[in-house]
Design an enzyme around this catalytic site. Structure first.
Site, PDB file in Angstrom:
ATOM      1  N   LYS A 168       0.841  -1.200   0.000  1.00  0.00           N
ATOM      2  CA  LYS A 168       0.000   0.000   0.000  1.00  0.00           C
ATOM      3  C   LYS A 168       0.866   1.237   0.000  1.00  0.00           C
ATOM      4  O   LYS A 168       0.653   2.168  -0.787  1.00  0.00           O
ATOM      5  CB  LYS A 168      -0.885   0.002   1.255  1.00  0.00           C
ATOM      6  CG  LYS A 168      -2.187  -0.746   1.083  1.00  0.00           C
ATOM      7  CD  LYS A 168      -3.139  -0.436   2.203  1.00  0.00           C
ATOM      8  CE  LYS A 168      -4.485  -1.099   1.899  1.00  0.00           C
ATOM      9  NZ  LYS A 168      -4.350  -2.342   1.148  1.00  0.00           N
TER      10      LYS A 168
ATOM     11  N   LYS B 141      -3.895   1.978   9.115  1.00  0.00           N
ATOM     12  CA  LYS B 141      -4.044   0.806   8.253  1.00  0.00           C
ATOM     13  C   LYS B 141      -2.712   0.066   8.130  1.00  0.00           C
ATOM     14  O   LYS B 141      -1.660   0.699   8.106  1.00  0.00           O
ATOM     15  CB  LYS B 141      -4.393   1.246   6.827  1.00  0.00           C
ATOM     16  CG  LYS B 141      -5.808   1.498   6.504  1.00  0.00           C
ATOM     17  CD  LYS B 141      -5.894   1.836   5.002  1.00  0.00           C
ATOM     18  CE  LYS B 141      -7.288   2.193   4.569  1.00  0.00           C
ATOM     19  NZ  LYS B 141      -7.325   2.613   3.150  1.00  0.00           N
TER      20      LYS B 141
ATOM     21  N   GLY C 128      -8.457  -5.738   2.154  1.00  0.00           N
ATOM     22  CA  GLY C 128      -9.757  -6.176   2.642  1.00  0.00           C
ATOM     23  C   GLY C 128     -10.065  -5.677   4.034  1.00  0.00           C
ATOM     24  O   GLY C 128     -10.766  -6.305   4.809  1.00  0.00           O
ATOM     25  N   GLY C 129      -9.465  -4.547   4.398  1.00  0.00           N
ATOM     26  CA  GLY C 129      -9.884  -3.938   5.665  1.00  0.00           C
ATOM     27  C   GLY C 129      -9.196  -4.528   6.869  1.00  0.00           C
ATOM     28  O   GLY C 129      -9.392  -4.073   7.988  1.00  0.00           O
TER      29      GLY C 129
ATOM     30  N   HIS D 280     -17.177   2.818  -2.499  1.00  0.00           N
ATOM     31  CA  HIS D 280     -16.039   2.105  -3.100  1.00  0.00           C
ATOM     32  C   HIS D 280     -16.313   2.071  -4.599  1.00  0.00           C
ATOM     33  O   HIS D 280     -17.198   1.370  -5.067  1.00  0.00           O
ATOM     34  CB  HIS D 280     -15.970   0.686  -2.553  1.00  0.00           C
ATOM     35  CG  HIS D 280     -14.961  -0.177  -3.241  1.00  0.00           C
ATOM     36  ND1 HIS D 280     -13.951  -0.808  -2.564  1.00  0.00           N
ATOM     37  CD2 HIS D 280     -14.808  -0.502  -4.539  1.00  0.00           C
ATOM     38  CE1 HIS D 280     -13.213  -1.508  -3.431  1.00  0.00           C
ATOM     39  NE2 HIS D 280     -13.723  -1.333  -4.628  1.00  0.00           N
TER      40      HIS D 280
ATOM     41  N   HIS E 188     -15.998  -6.409   4.605  1.00  0.00           N
ATOM     42  CA  HIS E 188     -15.048  -6.318   3.492  1.00  0.00           C
ATOM     43  C   HIS E 188     -15.209  -7.438   2.479  1.00  0.00           C
ATOM     44  O   HIS E 188     -14.313  -7.680   1.679  1.00  0.00           O
ATOM     45  CB  HIS E 188     -13.611  -6.248   4.017  1.00  0.00           C
ATOM     46  CG  HIS E 188     -13.447  -5.130   4.989  1.00  0.00           C
ATOM     47  ND1 HIS E 188     -13.581  -3.801   4.616  1.00  0.00           N
ATOM     48  CD2 HIS E 188     -13.263  -5.125   6.326  1.00  0.00           C
ATOM     49  CE1 HIS E 188     -13.438  -3.043   5.684  1.00  0.00           C
ATOM     50  NE2 HIS E 188     -13.263  -3.811   6.736  1.00  0.00           N
TER      51      HIS E 188
ATOM     52  N   GLU F  75      -8.734   1.010  -7.348  1.00  0.00           N
ATOM     53  CA  GLU F  75      -9.808   1.231  -6.381  1.00  0.00           C
ATOM     54  C   GLU F  75      -9.734   2.646  -5.821  1.00  0.00           C
ATOM     55  O   GLU F  75      -8.659   3.118  -5.460  1.00  0.00           O
ATOM     56  CB  GLU F  75      -9.668   0.259  -5.197  1.00  0.00           C
ATOM     57  CG  GLU F  75     -10.079  -1.147  -5.488  1.00  0.00           C
ATOM     58  CD  GLU F  75     -10.110  -2.001  -4.210  1.00  0.00           C
ATOM     59  OE1 GLU F  75      -9.877  -1.457  -3.110  1.00  0.00           O
ATOM     60  OE2 GLU F  75     -10.340  -3.213  -4.333  1.00  0.00           O
TER      61      GLU F  75
ATOM     62  N   ARG G 288      -5.056  -8.089 -10.910  1.00  0.00           N
ATOM     63  CA  ARG G 288      -5.682  -9.348 -11.357  1.00  0.00           C
ATOM     64  C   ARG G 288      -7.026  -9.001 -11.989  1.00  0.00           C
ATOM     65  O   ARG G 288      -7.468  -7.859 -11.910  1.00  0.00           O
ATOM     66  CB  ARG G 288      -5.922 -10.270 -10.160  1.00  0.00           C
ATOM     67  CG  ARG G 288      -6.947  -9.686  -9.202  1.00  0.00           C
ATOM     68  CD  ARG G 288      -7.246 -10.562  -8.022  1.00  0.00           C
ATOM     69  NE  ARG G 288      -8.347 -10.026  -7.237  1.00  0.00           N
ATOM     70  CZ  ARG G 288      -8.213  -9.104  -6.279  1.00  0.00           C
ATOM     71  NH1 ARG G 288      -7.029  -8.627  -5.999  1.00  0.00           N
ATOM     72  NH2 ARG G 288      -9.268  -8.643  -5.631  1.00  0.00           N
TER      73      ARG G 288
HETATM   74  C1  MV4 Z   1     -10.787   3.687   4.007  1.00  0.00           C
HETATM   75  C2  MV4 Z   1     -12.069   4.027   4.517  1.00  0.00           C
HETATM   76  C3  MV4 Z   1     -12.270   5.311   5.011  1.00  0.00           C
HETATM   77  N1  MV4 Z   1     -11.254   6.195   5.021  1.00  0.00           N
HETATM   78  N2  MV4 Z   1      -9.808   4.607   4.018  1.00  0.00           N
HETATM   79  C4  MV4 Z   1     -11.620  -0.986   3.458  1.00  0.00           C
HETATM   80  C5  MV4 Z   1     -10.826  -2.021   2.752  1.00  0.00           C
HETATM   81  C6  MV4 Z   1      -9.994  -1.304   1.763  1.00  0.00           C
HETATM   82  N3  MV4 Z   1     -10.440  -1.704   0.426  1.00  0.00           N
HETATM   83  C7  MV4 Z   1     -10.190   0.156   1.985  1.00  0.00           C
HETATM   84  N4  MV4 Z   1     -11.190   0.307   3.006  1.00  0.00           N
HETATM   85  C8  MV4 Z   1     -11.504   1.521   3.512  1.00  0.00           C
HETATM   86  N5  MV4 Z   1     -10.540   2.462   3.519  1.00  0.00           N
HETATM   87  C9  MV4 Z   1     -10.048   5.816   4.529  1.00  0.00           C
HETATM   88  N6  MV4 Z   1      -9.040   6.728   4.583  1.00  0.00           N
HETATM   89  C10 MV4 Z   1     -13.078   3.054   4.510  1.00  0.00           C
HETATM   90  C11 MV4 Z   1     -12.785   1.817   4.034  1.00  0.00           C
HETATM   91  C12 MV4 Z   1     -13.848   0.840   4.070  1.00  0.00           C
HETATM   92  C13 MV4 Z   1     -14.405   0.362   2.912  1.00  0.00           C
HETATM   93  C14 MV4 Z   1     -13.907   0.777   1.695  1.00  0.00           C
HETATM   94  C15 MV4 Z   1     -14.512   0.270   0.554  1.00  0.00           C
HETATM   95  C16 MV4 Z   1     -15.571  -0.617   0.631  1.00  0.00           C
HETATM   96  C17 MV4 Z   1     -16.029  -1.029   1.833  1.00  0.00           C
HETATM   97  C18 MV4 Z   1     -15.464  -0.559   3.000  1.00  0.00           C
HETATM   98  C19 MV4 Z   1     -15.922  -0.988   4.238  1.00  0.00           C
HETATM   99  C20 MV4 Z   1     -15.350  -0.506   5.364  1.00  0.00           C
HETATM  100  C21 MV4 Z   1     -14.315   0.417   5.299  1.00  0.00           C
END
Ligand code: MV4
Length: 668
Positions: A116, A158, A164-165, A208, A235, A275, A292
């Site tokens: 990341k 993070k 995947g969170g 997302h 996630h 993403e 992928r």
């Molecule tokens: C975040 C966020 C809020 N603020 N980053 C979750 C897994 C990864 N794909 C990125 N994620 C997130 N990053 C910041 N700075 C909230 C999430 C997040 C989330 C993101 C996309 C789809 C579903 C989610 C569910 C919980 C948290």
């Protein structure tokens, strides 16, 4: 183009890749673990190579085993699918070293995007918008704390190597920061072997939104628009869609440009997904790039009319991108629902078991089913319990949503718990219909999404009862055909009897509810006593198992699946599971002593389906006793051979009489 392609995966994605490869005239090689020896992807491929025992780490995750199979089978290329080795840089490297084309991005791109922090540093240089935060290599507590104060609370801590969170912690004020950092470090170390962290501005309930990009080996890069994957539960994506509901076209263009820039910055080749988190104010921020083909790629295929696996194979074979950016356009709207063997009532615990009955909705221009299983297949503990991806398309979101709801209602699965009813609740939810989707959807609406299934409707009870009576009639006809006196009135199960309004009383357990139902025989069928009054029921079973019923003059088609004493009624909205309770059968089974079967209660023997010497399977109907104004089918408690019958139709049996004896195993 390649002559041969090994698919280093299983399940629906393996079947999906094989489908495209076959269409392109490429010889396909499947690999399989012992647990998958009889699976669909093995049957579909031109050749299949066993690569190890069931555990993925000894089979689908084994670089050595997969490459050995590829060399043995003479594969020119390997498609990794998703999951397993699909983002493993060492695997891509090993393919290259073996002179086998890896259908995916360059090794370096996989490595960079696997971190990341490193990917964010690269994006920053490429001018791709990042969430305000710290991604530096100085990982001291003081530095991270200073970064958090500079960003301003709330912040998100993070794991840099995470996905995947996993290892994410929201910190709303400085007091919770130290513990959050320590906890995230521990979790990151345990999960990824790398405890480096990043600190970012926390976006509340973002969406997302991910952009599909494609790059060829000659430096061309295009995007194929976006997918909204905000509907995630812990996630795990639940329903994905394309395009993102209500996304401003200018924002789409900006996100597309940023995604293309991200791909170009890393010298990308092949299919990739960038993403973003999209905030309510329309701002968007890079979170990660997946190197992928994504599980949810079909929704992009449906709105662009492109086969992304064909694009992958052509690009991997050195061909240019099939289309340029100005040749790509969005047509209509598509949803993908992931159908899983899991039990929403038990916190989505993965379910295992045999798919006793599996009938997907009919496919066509509006409905696509990507699946790797069929009726009779096992959903095992070894792998992801996905049953299928249901993809629905139509000219706009509302129409596509209608298609999705109908297809979910038509999806028939018996034998394992599934999330079908949950998916139906989501698709039917007003907030979803409005397109009010963001990552907080499930938190906000969870009370609506787990409705307690009410008791069976009268229609469900009528269909289940009709199925039981039709089953008994079929068993009686079969017995009559085998009998020396086929026309004996005792062979009928319609309930017809001389000088008596004969009837059937059926007992169904419906969760905590017990339904005791009486059906009176009539020349054109039966009349069923129901709380709302008498209901005429009649029907026939089609060869394909469809129940064509007439309930009080209303004709409808449904399916009732018999699974032991379970009856699952489908076709009237969410499926309803009932248990047919037969007190005599229960008593007989419990009283089957040694090789004989005793009468569980006093009654008149009305039908005998077997004769001495017949071999019967467990559960086969043996005879019917009429007692307490109810007909009770006595079934074989186990496989065996009938040695002696002590009663004939019309005989009166007392409680405890030996009705028939089974030969012992030695055939005595
Ligand atoms: C975040 C966020 C809020 N603020 N980053 C979750 C897994 C990864 N794909 C990125 N994620 C997130 N990053 C910041 N700075 C909230 C999430 C997040 C989330 C993101 C996309 C789809 C579903 C989610 C569910 C919980 C948290």
């Amino acid at each position: 183009m390649f002559d041969s392609l090994l698919i280093a995966n299983r399940g629906e994605i393996a079947c999906r890749v094989i489908r495209t490869a076959r269409r392109l005239g490429i010889r396909t090689i499947a690999v399989y673990s012992e647990a998958d020896a009889r699976s669909r992807h093995v049957a579909m491929a031109d050749r299949a190579v066993a690569i190890g025992p069931a555990p993925a780490r000894e089979s689908y995750l084994s670089i050595a085993a997969v490459l050995k199979a590829a060399k043995e089978a003479g594969a020119q290329a390997i498609h990794p699918g998703y999951g397993f080795l699909s983002e493993n840089a060492d695997f891509a490297q090993a393919c290259q070293a073996a002179g086998i084309v890896f259908v995916g991005p360059p090794v370096e791109a996989i490595r960079i995007m696997g971190s990341k922090s490193e990917s964010k540093r690269l994006m920053e240089k490429a001018g791709v918008p990042l969430v305000p935060g710290y991604h530096g290599t100085d990982q001291s507590d003081a530095t991270l704390a200073e970064a958090a104060r500079a960003i301003g609370f709330p912040v998100l801590v993070k794991a840099s190597a995470g996905g995947g969170g996993k290892g994410m912690r929201v910190v709303r004020e400085v007091q919770g920061l130290a513990e959050a950092i320590a906890g995230a470090r521990r979790e990151a170390k345990a999960a990824f072997g790398d405890d480096s962290l990043l600190v970012e501005k926390y976006l509340d309930r973002p969406r997302h939104v991910e952009i599909q990009i494609f790059a060829d080996g000659q430096g061309r890069v295009v995007h194929l628009f976006e997918r909204d994957c905000s509907l995630q539960r812990r996630h795990q994506k639940v329903i994905e869609e394309a395009p993102a509901p209500g996304l401003d076209p200018n924002l789409r263009a900006s996100m597309g440009r940023a995604a293309v820039a991200a791909a170009a910055a890393v010298g990308y080749v092949g299919a990739g997904t960038v993403e973003f988190l999209k905030a309510a104010d329309g701002s968007f921020y890079f979170i990660e790039m997946n190197t992928r083909l994504q599980v949810e790629h079909p929704v992009t295929e449906m709105i662009t009319g492109q086969d992304l696996v064909e694009w992958q194979l052509r690009v991997a074979a050195g061909e240019p991108l099939p289309l340029q950016q100005n040749e790509l356009a969005i047509k209509g709207h598509a949803f993908e629902a992931r159908i899983y063997a899991e039990d929403p009532a038990r916190d989505f615990l993965p379910a295992t078991g045999r798919l006793v009955h599996l009938r997907p909705p009919t496919e066509g221009p509006h409905v696509r089913v990507d699946t790797g299983v069929g009726s009779g297949d096992e959903i095992s503990i070894h792998y992801d319990p996905m049953i299928a991806k249901l993809i629905c398309w139509d000219a706009d979101r509302n129409r596509a949503l209608q298609r999705l709801k109908a297809a979910l209602a038509d999806y028939q699965v018996v034998g394992v718990a599934t999330n079908l009813a949950f998916l139906g609740s989501v698709a039917a939810h007003p907030a979803f219909a409005e397109g009010a989707v963001d990552t907080g959807f499930f938190e906000r609406h969870k009370a609506d999404l787990f409705p307690e299934p009410g008791p069976a409707s009268e229609r469900v009870l009528a269909l289940a009862s009709l199925d039981v009576l039709l089953e008994r009639a079929a068993e009686a006809e079969a017995a009559a055909r085998q009998s020396s006196d086929p026309h004996s009135p005792w062979h009928t199960t319609s309930g017809w009897r001389l000088n008596d309004d004969n009837h059937h009383v059926l007992i169904f357990k419906d969760g905590a509810t017990e339904h005791r139902l009486t059906l009176h025989y009539r020349p054109q069928g039966w009349v069923m006593d129901l709380p709302s009054g008498p209901l005429r029921v009649n029907g026939v079973l089609d060869a394909d198992g469809t129940l064509r019923a007439d309930l009080g003059g209303i004709r409808l088609a449904a399916t009732v699946i018999r699974h032991g004493d379970e009856r699952v009624v489908m076709g009237l909205g969410p499926s309803h599971r009932l248990i047919l309770f037969d007190p005599a059968a229960q008593a007989a089974e419990s009283e089957a002593q040694g090789g004989s079967l005793v009468a569980p209660m006093p009654g008149k023997v009305t039908q005998v389906f077997v004769k001495a010497g017949d071999r019967v399977a467990r559960g086969a109907p043996l005879l019917v006793i009429e007692a307490m104004k109810m007909e009770h089918t006595i079934r074989a408690p186990a496989d065996g051979v009938v040695a002696k019958l002590n009663f004939a139709p019309g005989d009166q049996a007392s409680d405890g009489d030996v009705l028939l004896a089974f030969a012992d195993e030695e055939g005595g």
